[in-house]
Design an enzyme around this catalytic site. Structure first.
Site, PDB file in Angstrom:
ATOM      1  N   TRP A 101       5.294  -7.551  -0.553  1.00 24.93           N
ATOM      2  CA  TRP A 101       6.055  -6.833   0.478  1.00 24.93           C
ATOM      3  C   TRP A 101       7.478  -7.355   0.596  1.00 24.93           C
ATOM      4  O   TRP A 101       8.403  -6.591   0.847  1.00 24.93           O
ATOM      5  CB  TRP A 101       5.325  -6.857   1.819  1.00 24.93           C
ATOM      6  CG  TRP A 101       4.012  -6.146   1.724  1.00 24.93           C
ATOM      7  CD1 TRP A 101       2.770  -6.674   1.891  1.00 24.93           C
ATOM      8  CD2 TRP A 101       3.808  -4.752   1.391  1.00 24.93           C
ATOM      9  NE1 TRP A 101       1.820  -5.712   1.683  1.00 24.93           N
ATOM     10  CE2 TRP A 101       2.415  -4.528   1.380  1.00 24.93           C
ATOM     11  CE3 TRP A 101       4.661  -3.683   1.103  1.00 24.93           C
ATOM     12  CZ2 TRP A 101       1.853  -3.280   1.093  1.00 24.93           C
ATOM     13  CZ3 TRP A 101       4.106  -2.438   0.817  1.00 24.93           C
ATOM     14  CH2 TRP A 101       2.726  -2.243   0.813  1.00 24.93           C
ATOM     15  N   ASP A 171       8.974  -8.767   9.091  1.00 23.01           N
ATOM     16  CA  ASP A 171       7.943  -7.771   8.835  1.00 23.01           C
ATOM     17  C   ASP A 171       6.629  -8.374   9.332  1.00 23.01           C
ATOM     18  O   ASP A 171       6.100  -9.306   8.738  1.00 23.01           O
ATOM     19  CB  ASP A 171       7.883  -7.474   7.325  1.00 23.01           C
ATOM     20  CG  ASP A 171       6.753  -6.516   6.952  1.00 23.01           C
ATOM     21  OD1 ASP A 171       5.944  -6.152   7.831  1.00 23.01           O
ATOM     22  OD2 ASP A 171       6.685  -6.139   5.759  1.00 23.01           O
ATOM     23  N   LYS A 195      -2.476  -1.678  10.442  1.00 22.93           N
ATOM     24  CA  LYS A 195      -3.211  -2.931  10.285  1.00 22.93           C
ATOM     25  C   LYS A 195      -3.773  -3.390  11.630  1.00 22.93           C
ATOM     26  O   LYS A 195      -4.959  -3.408  11.822  1.00 22.93           O
ATOM     27  CB  LYS A 195      -2.318  -4.022   9.690  1.00 22.93           C
ATOM     28  CG  LYS A 195      -2.202  -4.028   8.170  1.00 22.93           C
ATOM     29  CD  LYS A 195      -1.365  -2.928   7.598  1.00 22.93           C
ATOM     30  CE  LYS A 195      -1.329  -2.902   6.100  1.00 22.93           C
ATOM     31  NZ  LYS A 195      -0.005  -3.082   5.542  1.00 22.93           N
TER      32      LYS A 195
END
Ligand SMILES: *Cc1c(COP(=O)(O)O)cnc(C)c1O
Length: 359
Positions: A101, A171, A195
């Site tokens: 990511w 993030d 999530k």
């Protein structure tokens, strides 16, 4: 009806109470005679839903008044572009590279300015969080970027770096709301909802007021934070149903003791699994102890055939989506807030049995 234990990394398990309430309200939301999905986003019911959701985010995370809370679309991935487009005024930023990511975020940022990778854990397949040396930080950088929890590799920052006057961007897709955070240490926080918040299609952004605005005219309107701030996240039609479900999840967290209680439960659940893995002769953790995530827990047998057998048999036993990401292999148990302790106990019991039968 039979519910399974779903260890998916995302979209992921939601609290059963939330799903039940959504089911009850599906056809007639609080006497409105319609589903939340069918309502105008400008109507009084939905206005109340989004305002309540914002206020619950603020109280759960103690968001200071000089921060804006936004409900956006495009996933966490669109933030990889939005962050540099809005914040890269001097065209330089620092990134810590801790996995897939951060790699994607770095690739986007490079389109807009100079990216300095201050630390990386790529040398050992991202199995740890690298030590940071403030001497390597860029002076006058527009921001400093980290991924607080690395969903794929199962690592997490245990300490939030001190970046001084340089705004810290995080993030937090896979660990927001899993433990208390000091929002004032960050310039901007974002998280895809699927999530630990709610359904896919919603992205939560928390941004310090003074960092927005004053961006290049060429930046697309929908990618500007000030657009969404001015419009209260309703510049265009927001993902109404996802916001409604996220709102129910916020209420569920608050009812269950808030974020400190979430942390306690998460640590307990992760502890059960790590304790077993560390004592096991068959399973091991590829992640360095001090960097271990309490949300995403990869583990391996070291034998791919055995891994596949485990995943298949676990699935038959109602323990679903345990296959690890292809870049780590083996298994991964994602145990977000909504994963009940019973699910982790069932997993550990299954692992014990499997180990006995496959020695
Ligand atoms: C899942 C995930 C993303 C990507 O989220 P999308 O909403 O699919 O764009 C980004 N960062 C982290 C840490 C993630 O876990």
């Amino acid at each position: 009806m039979k519910r399974v234990f779903n260890f998916s990394a995302g979209p992921a398990v939601l609290p059963e109470d939330v799903l039940k309430q959504a089911a009850l309200e599906m056809l007639d939301y609080q006497g409105s005679g319609m589903s939340v999905m069918e309502m105008s986003h400008r109507g009084k019911e939905f206005t109340a839903i989004i305002e309540q959701a914002e206020s619950d985010v603020r109280s759960l995370l103690n968001v200071p008044v000089n921060y804006k809370v936004l409900f956006l679309q495009g996933g966490a991935s669109l933030q990889f572009s939005a962050v540099p487009l809005n914040l890269m005024k001097n065209k330089k930023a620092d990134y810590v590279h801790t996995g897939e990511w951060s790699k994607k975020a770095i690739a986007e940022a490079k389109k807009f300015g100079q990216v300095n990778i201050v630390a990386s854990s790529e040398d050992r397949n991202f199995s740890y969080i690298p030590k940071l040396d403030p001497n390597t930080f860029t002076k006058g950088a527009d921001y400093f970027y980290i991924v607080t929890n690395n969903t794929i590799y199962g690592t997490a920052f245990k300490e939030i770096p001190d970046t001084g006057d340089v705004p810290l961007v995080a993030d937090m897709s896979s660990n927001i709301f899993s433990e208390p955070i000091d929002v004032s240490k960050f310039g901007l926080i974002f998280a895809g909802a699927q999530k630990n918040i709610g359904p896919a299609g919603l992205t939560l952004v928390i941004v310090r007021e003074d960092l927005v605005g004053n961006v290049d005219e060429m930046v697309p309107t929908l990618l500007r934070y000030d657009t969404h701030i001015k419009a209260g996240s309703m510049f265009n039609t927001p993902p109404t149903y996802a916001i409604y479900i996220a709102g129910l999840v916020f209420k569920w967290m608050a009812k269950n003791g808030g974020i400190s209680e979430m942390k306690k439960n998460n640590q307990e659940k992760a502890g059960l699994l790590y304790d077993f893995i560390d004592r096991s002769e068959l399973f091991s953790s590829p992640v360095e102890k001090l960097s271990r995530s309490i949300m995403n827990i990869p583990f391996v047998t070291g034998d791919e055939t055995l891994d596949s057998k485990f995943i298949k048999e676990a699935s038959s036993a109602g323990l679903k989506t345990l296959k690890g990401h292809r870049s780590v292999g083996g298994m991964r148990a994602s145990i977000y807030n909504a994963m009940p302790k019973a699910g982790v106990i069932a997993l550990v019991e299954f692992m014990k049995e499997f180990e006995k039968n496959n020695k």
